[in-house]
Every structure is written in C-alpha cells, then in structure tokens.
Design a protein around this motif. Structure first.
Motif, mmCIF file in Angstrom:
data_model
loop_
_atom_site.group_PDB
_atom_site.id
_atom_site.type_symbol
_atom_site.label_atom_id
_atom_site.label_comp_id
_atom_site.label_asym_id
_atom_site.label_seq_id
_atom_site.Cartn_x
_atom_site.Cartn_y
_atom_site.Cartn_z
ATOM 1 N N GLY A 162 0.819 -1.212 0.000
ATOM 2 C CA GLY A 162 0.000 0.000 0.000
ATOM 3 C C GLY A 162 0.851 1.261 0.000
ATOM 4 N N ILE A 163 1.904 1.275 0.824
ATOM 5 C CA ILE A 163 2.805 2.432 0.872
ATOM 6 C C ILE A 163 3.530 2.578 -0.471
ATOM 7 N N TYR A 164 3.969 1.459 -1.027
ATOM 8 C CA TYR A 164 4.651 1.464 -2.326
ATOM 9 C C TYR A 164 3.748 2.075 -3.402
ATOM 10 N N GLU A 165 2.506 1.611 -3.473
ATOM 11 C CA GLU A 165 1.587 2.114 -4.493
ATOM 12 C C GLU A 165 1.273 3.595 -4.293
ATOM 13 N N GLU A 166 1.107 4.011 -3.030
ATOM 14 C CA GLU A 166 0.844 5.426 -2.745
ATOM 15 C C GLU A 166 2.054 6.286 -3.108
ATOM 16 N N LYS B 188 12.764 1.757 -3.178
ATOM 17 C CA LYS B 188 13.269 0.922 -2.084
ATOM 18 C C LYS B 188 12.223 -0.098 -1.644
ATOM 19 N N LEU B 189 10.982 0.334 -1.479
ATOM 20 C CA LEU B 189 9.928 -0.612 -1.105
ATOM 21 C C LEU B 189 9.660 -1.601 -2.236
ATOM 22 N N GLY B 190 9.754 -1.154 -3.477
ATOM 23 C CA GLY B 190 9.574 -2.054 -4.613
ATOM 24 C C GLY B 190 10.612 -3.156 -4.610
ATOM 25 N N ARG B 191 11.836 -2.817 -4.255
ATOM 26 C CA ARG B 191 12.888 -3.839 -4.152
ATOM 27 C C ARG B 191 12.574 -4.804 -3.010
ATOM 28 N N ALA B 192 12.104 -4.272 -1.894
ATOM 29 C CA ALA B 192 11.765 -5.125 -0.754
ATOM 30 C C ALA B 192 10.619 -6.076 -1.103
ATOM 31 N N LEU B 193 9.705 -5.601 -1.915
ATOM 32 C CA LEU B 193 8.557 -6.418 -2.316
ATOM 33 C C LEU B 193 8.873 -7.339 -3.491
ATOM 34 N N GLY B 194 10.023 -7.167 -4.095
ATOM 35 C CA GLY B 194 10.399 -7.994 -5.232
ATOM 36 C C GLY B 194 9.817 -7.508 -6.545
ATOM 37 N N VAL B 195 9.255 -6.314 -6.575
ATOM 38 C CA VAL B 195 8.637 -5.783 -7.792
ATOM 39 C C VAL B 195 9.681 -5.640 -8.900
ATOM 40 N N TYR B 196 10.848 -5.098 -8.566
ATOM 41 C CA TYR B 196 11.851 -4.864 -9.589
ATOM 42 C C TYR B 196 12.472 -6.166 -10.075
#
Length: 172
Positions: free
Chosen positions: A71-75, A137-145
């Motif tokens: 949610g924070i990543y998307e916001e 940074k959050l995208g990397r933590a979530l594995g998005v990248y």
C-alpha cells in the motif's frame, strides 16, 4: 541493534521531547546525508517486509507486513507521478514566463517571480525524488523490480528466435 557509541545497549526509536525534531538515528543521518548529496535518501534505510530485509545485517529500520508495504509502495508511486507532473509544469512556468512589457518594472517583477517559481519547482522536485526513492526501495523489498527484470530478461531471450536458442539481434 548494537550502536557503536554504546555497544551494550539496544537502540531505540528516538522521539522528540517537543522542543524540536527527534535526533536522527545513525542510519537515518547517513541516508539524509546521501539525499543531500543527490543520492537515494532510502539507500541506507533498512525496510523489513515480511521478515525480508532490504539491507541484511544492518538491523533497525522499519518493519511492515507485505500488504502495508504494498500500500505504501503504491501510494508513493502515485505521489511520485503527481509530483513529476507538477515539477514539469512548474519548470515550464519558469521557462516560459515573459514580462507583459519591456519596461524595467515589468522585467524586474517577472525576474523575481521566475526566481520564486524556480524555488517552488526545486521543492516539488525534492518531493518527487523523495517519493520515487521510497517507491524504489519498497519495490525492491517487495520484489517488484526483480520480477520486472526477470520478465524483461525472458522477453529479450524469447525475442531472439522461435526456440529461444539463437542469439537473435538486429533485424533489418
């Protein structure tokens, strides 16, 4: 987490006493310094998402469950996009502003206005960078990248030929 100044004490979240901002934790101070130098403000910050650390072994940081982090990543992505658009509009305003007449007062007033708008555009650029860096940074933590890079790698490999075994390349 053990701190260099007091190896026997666990570090705690620092809170303001009301007289001003709370002192920065060492990793936050390092990140702030990096941001001021033009780097990623969140490079040294450790995000822990569902137990997976972005900076393994650094300790401390911010811990989120996957849903909250997403949610924070998307916001942050949404806000970064908005600030990018505002930044472009602000830069256009600075670039294209013209005095209504070529008299000294009009020219000077426009110059002052342009400088004021430039300061505003720089502030919006800082907000864009903050949200972009947070999302990254959050995208990397979530594995998005990693997922996007894997998908792109497969696409490139498959673009080489039908069986994916030839090297592909430029087709004229």
């Amino acid at each position: 987490m053990k701190t260099p100044d007091d190896p026997g004490e666990e570090s705690k979240v620092q809170v303001s006493d009301g007289s001003g901002p709370a002192p920065l934790a060492p990793q936050d101070a390092a990140a702030t310094g990096a941001a001021l130098a033009g780097g990623n403000m969140f490079a040294a910050v450790n995000f822990v998402v569902d137990g997976k650390e972005t900076n393994p072994g650094s300790g401390g940081g911010y811990e989120f469950d996957g849903e909250t982090a997403k949610g924070i990543y998307e916001e942050a992505l949404t806000l970064a996009e908005r600030y990018r658009d505002h930044m472009q509009a602000a830069n256009d305003l600075v670039m294209y502003a013209q005095p209504p007449a070529e008299d000294t007062a009009s020219v000077r007033f426009t110059e002052v206005a342009q400088r004021s708008w430039q300061v505003g555009a720089e502030h919006v650029a800082d907000l864009w960078k903050f949200h972009r860096d947070l999302a990254e940074k959050l995208g990397r933590a979530l594995g998005v990248y990693e997922e996007a890079e894997d998908r792109a790698g497969k696409d490139v490999k498959n673009a080489g030929g039908r069986d994916g075994n030839d090297e592909g390349g430029f087709v004229a």
